[in-house]
Design a protein around this motif. Sequence first.
Motif, PDB file in Angstrom:
ATOM      1  N   PHE A 188      -1.175  -1.543  -5.429  1.00  0.00           N
ATOM      2  CA  PHE A 188      -2.484  -1.485  -4.792  1.00  0.00           C
ATOM      3  C   PHE A 188      -3.253  -2.795  -4.987  1.00  0.00           C
ATOM      4  O   PHE A 188      -3.983  -3.239  -4.099  1.00  0.00           O
ATOM      5  CB  PHE A 188      -3.294  -0.313  -5.332  1.00  0.00           C
ATOM      6  CG  PHE A 188      -2.909   1.017  -4.751  1.00  0.00           C
ATOM      7  CD1 PHE A 188      -2.438   1.120  -3.454  1.00  0.00           C
ATOM      8  CD2 PHE A 188      -3.033   2.182  -5.496  1.00  0.00           C
ATOM      9  CE1 PHE A 188      -2.089   2.344  -2.905  1.00  0.00           C
ATOM     10  CE2 PHE A 188      -2.698   3.415  -4.964  1.00  0.00           C
ATOM     11  CZ  PHE A 188      -2.217   3.490  -3.667  1.00  0.00           C
TER      12      PHE A 188
ATOM     13  N   CYS B 221      -4.705  -5.278  -2.018  1.00  0.00           N
ATOM     14  CA  CYS B 221      -6.077  -5.776  -1.916  1.00  0.00           C
ATOM     15  C   CYS B 221      -6.119  -7.295  -1.813  1.00  0.00           C
ATOM     16  O   CYS B 221      -7.006  -7.859  -1.163  1.00  0.00           O
ATOM     17  CB  CYS B 221      -6.889  -5.307  -3.117  1.00  0.00           C
ATOM     18  SG  CYS B 221      -7.166  -3.527  -3.162  1.00  0.00           S
TER      19      CYS B 221
ATOM     20  N   TYR C 144       1.161   4.072  -2.910  1.00  0.00           N
ATOM     21  CA  TYR C 144       0.864   5.484  -2.665  1.00  0.00           C
ATOM     22  C   TYR C 144       1.981   6.369  -3.221  1.00  0.00           C
ATOM     23  O   TYR C 144       1.714   7.393  -3.865  1.00  0.00           O
ATOM     24  CB  TYR C 144       0.702   5.724  -1.164  1.00  0.00           C
ATOM     25  CG  TYR C 144       0.500   7.167  -0.790  1.00  0.00           C
ATOM     26  CD1 TYR C 144      -0.749   7.766  -0.891  1.00  0.00           C
ATOM     27  CD2 TYR C 144       1.567   7.947  -0.351  1.00  0.00           C
ATOM     28  CE1 TYR C 144      -0.936   9.097  -0.561  1.00  0.00           C
ATOM     29  CE2 TYR C 144       1.399   9.275  -0.022  1.00  0.00           C
ATOM     30  CZ  TYR C 144       0.146   9.849  -0.122  1.00  0.00           C
ATOM     31  OH  TYR C 144      -0.024  11.175   0.196  1.00  0.00           O
TER      32      TYR C 144
ATOM     33  N   LYS D 269      -9.590   5.927  -6.332  1.00  0.00           N
ATOM     34  CA  LYS D 269      -8.362   6.558  -6.813  1.00  0.00           C
ATOM     35  C   LYS D 269      -8.000   6.045  -8.205  1.00  0.00           C
ATOM     36  O   LYS D 269      -7.632   6.800  -9.102  1.00  0.00           O
ATOM     37  CB  LYS D 269      -7.228   6.268  -5.824  1.00  0.00           C
ATOM     38  CG  LYS D 269      -5.965   7.102  -6.025  1.00  0.00           C
ATOM     39  CD  LYS D 269      -4.870   6.659  -5.071  1.00  0.00           C
ATOM     40  CE  LYS D 269      -5.205   6.945  -3.634  1.00  0.00           C
ATOM     41  NZ  LYS D 269      -5.086   8.377  -3.284  1.00  0.00           N
TER      42      LYS D 269
ATOM     43  N   SER E 223       1.770   1.885  -9.495  1.00  0.00           N
ATOM     44  CA  SER E 223       0.836   2.082  -8.390  1.00  0.00           C
ATOM     45  C   SER E 223      -0.286   1.058  -8.444  1.00  0.00           C
ATOM     46  O   SER E 223      -0.664   0.475  -7.419  1.00  0.00           O
ATOM     47  CB  SER E 223       0.262   3.498  -8.447  1.00  0.00           C
ATOM     48  OG  SER E 223      -0.701   3.701  -7.448  1.00  0.00           O
TER      49      SER E 223
ATOM     50  N   ILE F  76      -8.988   3.068  -2.612  1.00  0.00           N
ATOM     51  CA  ILE F  76      -8.070   2.701  -3.695  1.00  0.00           C
ATOM     52  C   ILE F  76      -8.824   2.591  -5.011  1.00  0.00           C
ATOM     53  O   ILE F  76      -8.388   3.097  -6.050  1.00  0.00           O
ATOM     54  CB  ILE F  76      -7.362   1.366  -3.377  1.00  0.00           C
ATOM     55  CG1 ILE F  76      -6.376   1.551  -2.223  1.00  0.00           C
ATOM     56  CG2 ILE F  76      -6.632   0.827  -4.600  1.00  0.00           C
ATOM     57  CD1 ILE F  76      -5.767   0.255  -1.725  1.00  0.00           C
TER      58      ILE F  76
ATOM     59  N   TYR G 133       0.832  -1.206   0.000  1.00  0.00           N
ATOM     60  CA  TYR G 133       0.000   0.000   0.000  1.00  0.00           C
ATOM     61  C   TYR G 133       0.866   1.256   0.000  1.00  0.00           C
ATOM     62  O   TYR G 133       0.636   2.185  -0.781  1.00  0.00           O
ATOM     63  CB  TYR G 133      -0.932   0.020   1.211  1.00  0.00           C
ATOM     64  CG  TYR G 133      -1.726   1.307   1.295  1.00  0.00           C
ATOM     65  CD1 TYR G 133      -2.883   1.472   0.540  1.00  0.00           C
ATOM     66  CD2 TYR G 133      -1.298   2.364   2.082  1.00  0.00           C
ATOM     67  CE1 TYR G 133      -3.604   2.659   0.579  1.00  0.00           C
ATOM     68  CE2 TYR G 133      -2.004   3.558   2.128  1.00  0.00           C
ATOM     69  CZ  TYR G 133      -3.157   3.696   1.375  1.00  0.00           C
ATOM     70  OH  TYR G 133      -3.851   4.877   1.406  1.00  0.00           O
TER      71      TYR G 133
END
Length: 714
Positions: A100, A104, A85, A124, A96, A121, A81
Motif C-alpha cells: 500500500f 501511494c 489488498y 485501513k 500489506s 488505505i 494496490y
Amino acid sequence: MSGAEIMNPENAVVQMKGYIEAGNLEFALEIMRSLDEIMFSDPEFISAKAILLLSMGQLKDAEDTLIDGLSRYPECSDLYYNLGYIYFENELFVGSAICFAAYCRYADNSSEDIKSIIADIENKMKQISKIYIVFNSFRTATDQDFVLITEKPFGEDIVFMLLTFILRMWDNRIFYLSDPIEVELHDSLQPELSDFMKIIFENIENKDGVHLIRPLMFQSKNNIFDTTPYIIKKITDERSIHQHCSIICNSILLDRIEDVDTVDGIGNRFEIVFAPADREVKDVLSYSFFGDYYNTLNKLYNVSVSKDWSAPSLLISIVIPTRNNAQTLEHTLKTCLYDQGNDFEVVISDNSSLDNDDTLHLIQRLDDPRIKYYRPDRELLLKESFEFAYCQTKGEFIFSIGSDDGVLHHGVERLRNILKYFPNEDVILWDRLLYFWPGVGNGQDDQFVIPTCSYQPEHLEAGYINCNDSLQAILNLEVSMYSLPMGYINSGFRRSYIHKIIEKTGKFLDGDSQDIYMGLINYALNERVLYIKHPITIAGMSSHSAGIQTSKMLKSSDAIREYKEKNNQFATNRIYNTKILPLRGFSDKWLLFNQFAKICQKRIDPKFNLDRLNWKLAYSSCVEALSATDPSLQERINEYEVSSKALGDESFRQWFKETYSGNPDFKGLSYVESIEKRYSRGIQQDSSLVLDASLFEVENIYEACGLFHKLFRI
C-alpha cells in the motif's frame, strides 16, 4: 470470441473488466485464457486477471500473477494496490503495508479518485495496531537502513524479493541476515566476540548493492550464543547514517533477537512495532526499530524530537492523555485552569476513537490558549498516548494526570515555589488525594481520601526518600506501589531528565504499565528522591479509569474479550516476556513484579536484581487475586505454574503446585459487587481522613478540589 477481438487485446481487456464487474466470471475467464494464449502482457490485464482469480477463490494464483506483473512493471501502482489488498485480507499486515505504501508513492495524487483511495488505505492501516507506522515508514523510506532477516535471501523468498525491489528504487541501504552458521564449542571455550565479528564483516557478500551477512551461532552443551543482535548493533552504530535501522523478519526469528535485554543493553534498543500476538506463527512478517530512540519516537508518533530537544519555553507542562472521556475531562481541565498564570500549559493527547470529536469540541468551547490540543495519526495504547503527549511539551517541569484527576486550587502555585527552592532535583514526589466519582461502583462511590489532617497552607515539609529502602518495602508489599514517584498524579520530572532515561535505558517509557514502570525506573536511576509532604494533585477514579478497566479484566475473561473488541490493537501488540511471570496478570501486584523483573533484565542498576524478591509472596499475591468466577481461572493458574519452572527451583514449583495448581480447595477470590458504600468515614488508623463527598454536595473532581480548599485553605 471473434478474431477481431483477439487482434485487439485492449478492447478484450475492457470487455473482461466489464464481465468481472457484472459478475459474469465464466465469460471473463474465457477472455483471460484467450489473452494468455497470445501471451498478452499489460498492467491493466494483469490487474484484471488477478481480480478475476481472486473472485474465483484462487488466492495463490492471484498473488503470483501480481508479483510476476510487478517484475515487469515495477512502477505500476494498481499492481501494488491489488497485492496489498490480498495481503491485508489474509492478515499479512506488514506485507500489506509495504504494498500500500508503494501504491501511494506511485499513484497520481492529482486525481480525486486516487486521493479517496489513499484515504481509505490510511484508515485501513490505522485500524490494526501499529501497522500505520509500518505503512508510513515505507511511504517515506528514502536514504534509510533496513535489516532483513530471512532464511532464504536474494529472491528465494517472494515477499522479501518484492521488499528489496521497492526499497532499492527509493535509494535505501539493505542488509540481509541469513540463517546463522552453527558452530559447536566446548563449554570451556568462550568465543572472543570482536574476532568473530571481524570475520563476519570481512565476509559480507554484495549482490547488486545488497549486503548479505551470515551470522554465527555458537552452541555448546549448556549454552547458545547468537551473534545476530551484535551484527544489528554494528550495522546501526557504524554503517547507518542515522544510527537507526528498520528490522523486518518472520516472527520466529524476531524471538531470537527479542530476548537479549540481558546482553550489553542491546535488547533495550529494540522497539517492536508490529508482531503477531501468536508466537507460534512463523511465516508472518514482524517489524521493529533499532538504534537512536529519538528517531524511533519520530517514526512512532510523526513528531520531530532529537537529542537537542528545544529549550523549554514554559515553566510547567501538565500532560493529560484522554480517550472518549470528555465528560470528566471538562471538570479536570477546570482544576488545571484555576491558576491564572501564563507560565504553564495543559497538553491534551486526544486518543479518542476516529468517530468521536467530543474532546475537540470541548477544547474549542473552553477556548483557553494554555490548553494545547494534539491528536495522533492513529489510535494509541495508553503508554503510547503518554509518550506522544510528552513529545509535545514545552515546559521545564512535566507531570501528568488522567482525564478524571485534578490539580488542587493552589497546586500550580505550590509547584512554582518548590521548583524555585529545589532547582537541581530531577524528580519530585508529593502527596496526592484520592476521590471516587459517583457511579464508580464496588461500594466506593463518593469516597474522598485525604492522607493526613496536618496540612498547613504556608508550611511545606520536605525530605528525601532512600530509593533502595523504599523499593524493598514496596517489594515486600509493606508500602503501596502507588507511592512510587510515577511521574503521574503524585510526581513529575525535569525536561532534561527524559534524556537521562533514554541514555540509561535505551527508551523513554516501556513496559506494560507506564506509571509503575516509570516509578521503578526513577528508583533505578536515583539514590534518593525529593519528597514534598504536601498535596498538589488529586487522583480520580471514575468508571472510565484505566485502573477500573484492569480490575474488570482481572475478574472475568469476558471483560478481556470485550476490551479487545473495543481496542483491536491490543490483540496484535507483542507482550514483553519476562519468562518468570505470566504474560498477562492484570492485577496491580502482577504489574509491580512484572515491571520489576523487566527492569532487572535491563541491568541498569545493581539494586534491581531478582534475588530481592520473596517469590512465594510475589506469586501468592498475584494468584490469590484471581477471580473465582472467571471461566479461565484454571488456565491462568497453570500459566503461573509454567512460569514458576523458569525460576529453576524445584521446591518452589512443588510448593506452588501443592498450594494452588494442584490444590482442589483453592477457588480464587470472590469479588462481590456492592451497591452500599463499604468505607468507614472519619479519621483512620493511618491518620488519613475519609469523607463521603456526596454529603458535601460534591459530584465531580473540581468540586472535590473545592471541598479540600474550604477545609484546609490549600
